[in-house]
Each structure stands twice: as structure tokens, then as C-alpha cells.
Write an enzyme that holds these catalytic residues in place. Structure first.
Site: not given
Length: 428
Positions: A10-11, A156-157, A298, A321, A329, A370, A395
Site C-alpha cells: 500500500k505504501s 507521522s512520517s 504498523d 504514534n 491501536r 490491522r 482497506k
């Protein structure tokens, strides 16, 4: 041996779509991820006036270095954080046009502030229609001059990635000083992909210098998603004598989340990372450990999903994060472990999980893909686990439940099950 073909990253797919749209020429993307997030990104590009053709395994994007073709557009970013952060940044670089962006209720809650503040500092005309620093927002494109700025990417990066990819589209380039950075390996993905599209970013410590001049089109192959692979690697680690091999993710992989297998190795799994593939085999033992997962956060829920079966406590640190992802999460994992009868506690940036014997229960997914996929791994050892929203896996991996069931069936029967993943060869 079970060989599993994992869908595209996805990234990587999201970055490739941005870079292809900004490039001079037509880019071919091979094996991109087709999921709700990436389809939403592609639909957003179409709304902005970019040409996007999608076939099952090949997408083609007609680049427009001058920016969106549409003079105005309404773009719905769905649940996608990359869509919600990257597309407004791309639109701001256009020479003219007015573009309105909105997103799902879930994405509206997720922060944009550091990115939109940086874009404003560079002269972008950007207005939030509701809560400051959140969707919805409107961008009045007039190009971006460029220059120097300071950015806090500790939340967030993706803030830094969006600005790095913007840099070549500015008139003067960018010089970005980063005061804090989370998930640093994702930035390395960005830098490597920018090189593939003809741009070399110079980095000196926490300063990134991005030259102007634009991108060139490319023929780009998207590697398998390492975050998605983590569920199958964890499944092997949890299953004595079972083995999973994922081709396309080896020593040269772009994605830092492949380092999750190092965590499994520390816990006692047999891990082999080759040039073009990675294999994990369960040895029948999982040790407890304390591990900082800031750069691979993640995969924190994946580890939480198998932690109860470890011989000692598992403590996951430096993952603050993860509280501002699709859901909080840390609390989602702790809540669901408690539902399963497992003791877990959280702090601002950690979760600590005691060994236990999970019982069947319904998982509160909080609409987070996730959470579903991580606790599906738990279900390998605890039959009867269900989910209040199993479909939210669309997603990033619409076929997850089918493919995970195929893996389970292959291990139980010793032969591929109907609908098994391509390459599934049973288990030994």
C-alpha cells in the site's frame, strides 16, 4: 513449505501514484495494490483530471508536471491517510484551480496539522472547513515557491514524505529540517522511489535538500506489502513446524516493516532472509521480550496478537504514534486482549502483555483493518474468535479472510485449499 504471494505494498503504491501523476510522461505500475485505499487514491487522481488506466495487474498514469487538469474538483479521500495527505499536497503544486478534499469520519479524526502548517508556510492557499488541522479542507492552487522550513514528523512520517515528494514540483526546491521523526524506514522508501523517478534527495543528518526540476516517468514494479506479510509470518511463528515463504521480500526490500521477522527471530522462530524471499518457521517456542517498535509500528498489533502465547511477558515500547492511526491501536489491542481473557496494560507509548490462554470472543475492530488481521492470527490457536466488522480489511487486503482460511486449510490438510493463494503449496 507454504509459498504465499502477498499483494502489492500500500505504501509503495500510494507513493508511486503521486510520483507518476507528477512525472513527465506515462508511468506503468506493475502489481500495484488494489484495495479501498489505493482505489480511493486513483479515483482522487481521476477527479483532479489525471489520466489513470487500471487493469488487474498493471496501472498506467499519465503524468502532468504542471498539475491537475481539472480547474476545480471535489475529492473524497475515504479512509486513506496517504490519499488524505498526499493528494492535497500534489494539488497545491498546480498552477491554478480550486480543490475541495474531504474524507470518512474516521479519517476526519486523524491529524493533518503539521503538514498543512508547512504547506501554508511555503505559501500554499489552504483552508480547513471544520476543525483546524483536519479534513475537510480546500486548496486554491497557484504553485509553490519552495524554500526552507522546519517540520515535526514525530506524529507521522507521511508529513515528511508528502513534502519530500512535493519538493521537485516547487520553483526553488525545498530544504526541510526535521525536529522529530517516527517510522523512519517509510522515509527511506520515499527517497528510494524518488530516485527511481529521477530525483536525488541530499540528506545531511536531519536536513533534507530536495532539488527542483520535476520527475520523469518510469516502469515501476510494486513489491509485496511487508505489513501484510507480517500476519502470515506471525502465523508460521505461532504454529510449530509450519513454514511460510514470501517471495519478493528479501534483503533488498524497500519496506522497513520486513524487520518484523527480526522480532519473531528474537522470540524463537526460525527466520531466513534471502536475496529475493523471506521464510519464517515455527519452532514450538515463543519467548517473551521487550522491544521498541517505533520504526515498524504498523506491526505492533501483529505482535500483540501472538503475545499471549509467549512463554514470558511481551512489552512493546515507543509506539505512541499508534494512538493516532485508524484507531487508538494501543487501547484497541488492550481491550481485545481483555475480551480474550488476557492481561494487558498500556501507557502513553507502550503495551505490556502477560502470557495467557485466550478464550473465544468477539473482537471490537474499531473499523481498523490491522486489528482484524492481527487477531485473525490469534484465532489459529483459539478457535471461535469473531469480528464485529470483518469487512474493514478491504482497506488494504480485500481478500484477507479467504486467503487466511486457505492457509489454515493447507496446513490442516497438507494440500492447497480451493481459492488458495497463488503459490500455496501446502505445509510440511
Amino acid at each position: 513449505m507454504t509459498v504465499i504471494e502477498i499483494p502489492g505494498s500500500k505504501s509503495v503504491t500510494a507513493r508511486a501514484l503521486f510520483l507518476a501523476a507528477a512525472a513527465d510522461g506515462t508511468t506503468t505500475l506493475r502489481r500495484p495494490l488494489a484495495s479501498d485505499d489505493t482505489e480511493g487514491f486513483a479515483e482522487g487522481l481521476l477527479a483532479l483530471g489525471y489520466g489513470v488506466e487500471r487493469e488487474p495487474a498493471v496501472w498506467r498514469v499519465e503524468g502532468r508536471p504542471e498539475g491537475p487538469a481539472a480547474p476545480e474538483a471535489d475529492v473524497h479521500c475515504r479512509d486513506g491517510a496517504t490519499t488524505a495527505r498526499f493528494l492535497p499536497t500534489l494539488a497545491a503544486a498546480g498552477s491554478r484551480g480550486t480543490y475541495r478534499f474531504d474524507a470518512s469520519a474516521q479519517m476526519r479524526r486523524r491529524p493533518l496539522g503539521p503538514l498543512t502548517a508547512a504547506l501554508r508556510a511555503l505559501g500554499a492557499d489552504l483552508r480547513h472547513q471544520g476543525a483546524e488541522g483536519h479534513h475537510p479542507l480546500t486548496v486554491a492552487a497557484r504553485g509553490v515557491e519552495g524554500g526552507a522550513l522546519t517540520l515535526d514528523a514525530g506524529e507521522s512520517s507521511q508529513y515528511l514524505t508528502a513534502l519530500l515528494m512535493l519538493g521537485p514540483l516547487t520553483r526553488k526546491g525545498l530544504r526541510i529540517t526535521v525536529t522529530d521523526l517516527v517510522s523512519a524506514p517509510y522515509v527511506e522508501i520515499t527517497l528510494a522511489m524518488m530516485r527511481s523517478f529521477g530525483v536525488e534527495v541530499r540528506r545531511e543528518g536531519n536536513v533534507f535538500a530536495v532539488p527542483p526540476g520535476g520527475y520523469r516517468a518510469a516502469d515501476y514494479a510494486v513489491e509485496p506489502d511487508a505489513s501484510t506479510a507480517s500476519y502470515f509470518f506471525a502465523a508460521a511463528a505461532l504454529s510449530p513446524g509450519r513454514e511460510v515463504t514470501v517471495p519478493g521480500l528479501g534483503a533488498g526490500a524497500l519496506q522497513g516493516d520486513l524487520r518484523f521477522v527480526e522480532v519473531l527471530g528474537r522470540m524463537g522462530a526460525d527466520v531466513r532472509v534471502g536475496a529475493d524471499a523471506t521464510t519464517v518457521r515455527g519452532t514450538g517456542r515463543l519467548h517473551g521480550l521487550t522491544v521498541a517498535m517505533r520504526d515498524i509500528s504498523d506491526t505492533m498489533p501483529t505482535l500483540a496478537g501472538i503475545a499471549p502465547y509467549a512463554e514470558g511477558p511481551v512489552r512493546i515500547e515507543d509506539v505512541a504514534n499508534t494512538r493516532v492511526k485508524e484507531c487508538d491501536r494501543l487501547e484497541a489491542c488492550a481491550e481485545n486482549l481483555a475480551r480474550l481473557g488476557v492481561e494487558a496494560s498500556t501507557g502513553p507509548a507502550h503495551i505490556a502483555i502477560r502470557p495467557g490462554t485466550p478464550r473465544a470472543a468477539e473482537i471490537a475492530t474499531r473499523s481498523d483493518h490491522r486489528i482484524v488481521m492481527s487477531f485473525a492470527v490469534t484465532g489459529l490457536r483459539t478457535p471461535g474468535i469473531t469480528f464485529d466488522d470483518p469487512g474493514c480489511v478491504r482497506k488494504t487486503f480485500p481478500g484477507f479472510h479467504r486467503e487466511f482460511a486457505a492457509l489454515r486449510a493447507a496446513w490442516e490438510t497438507g494440500r492447497p485449499a480451493p481459492g488458495a493463494l497463488p503459490g500455496t503449496a501446502g505445509a510440511r
